[in-house]
Enzyme design. Structure first.
Site, PDB file in Angstrom:
ATOM      1  N   TYR A 107       1.135  -1.393  -0.125  1.00 46.66           N
ATOM      2  CA  TYR A 107       0.511   0.358   0.156  1.00 46.66           C
ATOM      3  C   TYR A 107       0.715   1.521  -0.242  1.00 46.66           C
ATOM      4  O   TYR A 107       1.721   1.884   0.434  1.00 46.66           O
ATOM      5  CB  TYR A 107      -0.991  -0.068   1.234  1.00 46.66           C
ATOM      6  CG  TYR A 107      -1.940   1.085   1.516  1.00 46.66           C
ATOM      7  CD1 TYR A 107      -2.862   0.966   1.039  1.00 46.66           C
ATOM      8  CD2 TYR A 107      -1.409   1.936   1.311  1.00 46.66           C
ATOM      9  CE1 TYR A 107      -3.810   1.406   0.351  1.00 46.66           C
ATOM     10  CE2 TYR A 107      -3.417   3.244   1.648  1.00 46.66           C
ATOM     11  CZ  TYR A 107      -4.171   2.700   1.173  1.00 46.66           C
ATOM     12  OH  TYR A 107      -5.189   3.757   0.840  1.00 46.66           O
TER      13      TYR A 107
ATOM     14  N   SER B 129       1.562  -7.883   2.391  1.00 50.23           N
ATOM     15  CA  SER B 129       0.140  -6.634   2.399  1.00 50.23           C
ATOM     16  C   SER B 129      -0.607  -6.764   1.282  1.00 50.23           C
ATOM     17  O   SER B 129      -1.897  -7.618   0.945  1.00 50.23           O
ATOM     18  CB  SER B 129       1.203  -5.149   3.470  1.00 50.23           C
ATOM     19  OG  SER B 129       0.080  -4.511   3.664  1.00 50.23           O
ATOM     20  N   GLN B 130      -0.349  -4.919   0.814  1.00 50.12           N
ATOM     21  CA  GLN B 130      -1.698  -4.892   0.108  1.00 50.12           C
ATOM     22  C   GLN B 130      -1.912  -6.106  -1.314  1.00 50.12           C
ATOM     23  O   GLN B 130      -2.283  -5.963  -1.856  1.00 50.12           O
ATOM     24  CB  GLN B 130      -1.551  -3.467  -0.269  1.00 50.12           C
ATOM     25  CG  GLN B 130      -2.590  -2.773  -1.500  1.00 50.12           C
ATOM     26  CD  GLN B 130      -1.986  -2.170  -2.251  1.00 50.12           C
ATOM     27  OE1 GLN B 130      -3.303  -0.912  -2.820  1.00 50.12           O
ATOM     28  NE2 GLN B 130      -1.184  -1.215  -3.233  1.00 50.12           N
TER      29      GLN B 130
ATOM     30  N   ASP C 206       0.866  -8.823  14.221  1.00 47.80           N
ATOM     31  CA  ASP C 206       0.305  -7.529  12.929  1.00 47.80           C
ATOM     32  C   ASP C 206      -1.230  -6.872  13.447  1.00 47.80           C
ATOM     33  O   ASP C 206      -2.531  -7.272  13.363  1.00 47.80           O
ATOM     34  CB  ASP C 206       0.228  -8.289  11.929  1.00 47.80           C
ATOM     35  CG  ASP C 206       0.101  -7.820  10.334  1.00 47.80           C
ATOM     36  OD1 ASP C 206       0.138  -6.141  11.119  1.00 47.80           O
ATOM     37  OD2 ASP C 206      -0.024  -7.931   9.568  1.00 47.80           O
TER      38      ASP C 206
ATOM     39  N   HIS D  73       3.598  -6.469  11.239  1.00 46.58           N
ATOM     40  CA  HIS D  73       3.098  -6.164   9.722  1.00 46.58           C
ATOM     41  C   HIS D  73       4.409  -6.733   8.917  1.00 46.58           C
ATOM     42  O   HIS D  73       4.068  -6.867   7.264  1.00 46.58           O
ATOM     43  CB  HIS D  73       2.650  -5.741   9.381  1.00 46.58           C
ATOM     44  CG  HIS D  73       1.996  -4.812   7.629  1.00 46.58           C
ATOM     45  ND1 HIS D  73       0.798  -5.993   7.978  1.00 46.58           N
ATOM     46  CD2 HIS D  73       1.787  -3.962   6.987  1.00 46.58           C
ATOM     47  CE1 HIS D  73       0.385  -6.023   6.468  1.00 46.58           C
ATOM     48  NE2 HIS D  73       0.891  -4.789   6.388  1.00 46.58           N
TER      49      HIS D  73
END
Length: 326
Positions: free
Chosen positions: A92, A187-188, A273, A303
């Site tokens: 992201y 992640s994203q 996370d 994360h």
């Protein structure tokens, strides 16, 4: 960060009811078909002469609605015949960055295809180069609420379509074995990889790392971290819009894409996370349709997850899946 989510035993059995629109498949079939029909060319040009052991190419391919999307194609300089490929999606706020930041897969013998994320690339890293020419209604700064009024206008409709078209593009390249294409991202990028796995046929592997964009109904309001908190801020202003927003998000929930993905998969999760809570990751993992699925668990990581350790696990996983052919 102290533990705040379910225990590992509870996570391994966590299969929540996640809203799925009745026209989910029709919506995505029409979206992907429309973008394929829009056409557009895949263009590839040499990008740099700085590298002795890899060849770097600047790629533009047609994404959602035929919009041009940038990517890097990084190949081992010494290769024989078409290579298996790894299509990578970015976290992201980041963009495709510089080629030097994306050399790992090529050094392991793969064709590496790194997709720029439209409209992003100015929060961290070394930048992106793909605009998002489509507007939206009132939105919180960031990307999570752009066009959230409807699935037709939502930002991730365009991003997920770009991802499918990235797989199409890499399969069209003469340097690539079209039958041996994997997707990955963190992640994203992990959430995008799950969507790509649910919407693309014939992938050899999907490797989402600490994936975002899963189990929205739990994540939004459960964690106080961005980017999910962007939706909380939007809802705090747009009082009474919860049903409309969550209906839109149900078309983009990683759990619903996981239900349709059958490629062998390796997920990862950080049990501390706060950005992508473990229960949201396990909701997608446990719903994943494919029978060959593995999870890397990092009990004391947030994360960042496994970082280099997880890349090595992915490389070993992909080699096993391919039968040691790369």
């Amino acid at each position: 960060m102290p533990r705040f989510d379910l225990s590992l035993a509870e996570l391994q059995d966590y299969r929540p009811e996640v809203s799925e629109p009745s026209d989910f498949d029709d919506f995505w079939s029409a979206t992907i078909a429309g973008s394929r029909e829009a056409g557009g060319e895949v263009t590839v040009s040499a990008a740099s002469e700085l590298y002795a052991t890899v060849d770097v190419h600047d790629v533009t391919f047609p994404g959602y609605g035929g919009d041009p999307v940038k990517a890097w194609l990084i190949l081992p300089a010494h290769r024989e015949g078409p290579l298996p490929a790894v299509v990578e999606f970015v976290g992201y706020g980041g963009g495709r960055g510089l080629p030097t930041e994306r050399l790992a897969w090529a050094t392991a013998g793969y064709a590496s295809f790194v997709m720029d994320t439209r409209g992003q690339g100015s929060v961290w890293g070394s930048g992106g180069e793909t605009p998002d020419p489509h507007g939206s209604g009132p939105a919180v700064p960031g990307f999570m609420t752009r066009g959230i009024e409807s699935p037709e206008t939502y930002y991730y409709r365009r991003v997920f379509t770009d991802a499918v078209r990235a797989v199409d593009a890499v399969r069209s390249l003469p340097e690539v074995d079209a039958s041996r294409v994997a997707v990955t991202g963190g992640s994203q990028g992990g959430g995008i990889a799950i969507a790509a796995a649910g919407l693309s046929e014939g992938l050899v592997a999907a490797m989402p790392d600490v994936p975002f964009l899963c189990h929205f109904e739990r994540a939004i309001g459960f964690t106080g971290s961005d980017p999910y908190q962007e939706v909380v801020r939007w809802l705090a202003v747009h009082r009474g819009a919860e049903a409309r927003a969550f209906e839109t998000l149900s078309y983009f929930d990683g759990v619903n894409f996981a239900r349709r993905a059958d490629a062998p998969t390796l997920f990862s999760v950080g049990l501390l996370d706060p950005v992508c809570p473990p229960s949201t990751v396990y909701a997608a993992f446990n719903a994943y349709r494919g029978e060959h699925k593995e999870m890397s668990v990092f009990p004391f990581n947030e994360h960042e997850g496994g970082q280099g350790y997880q890349w090595e696990a992915q490389a070993a996983f992909l080699r096993r899946v391919l039968g040691g052919s790369a």
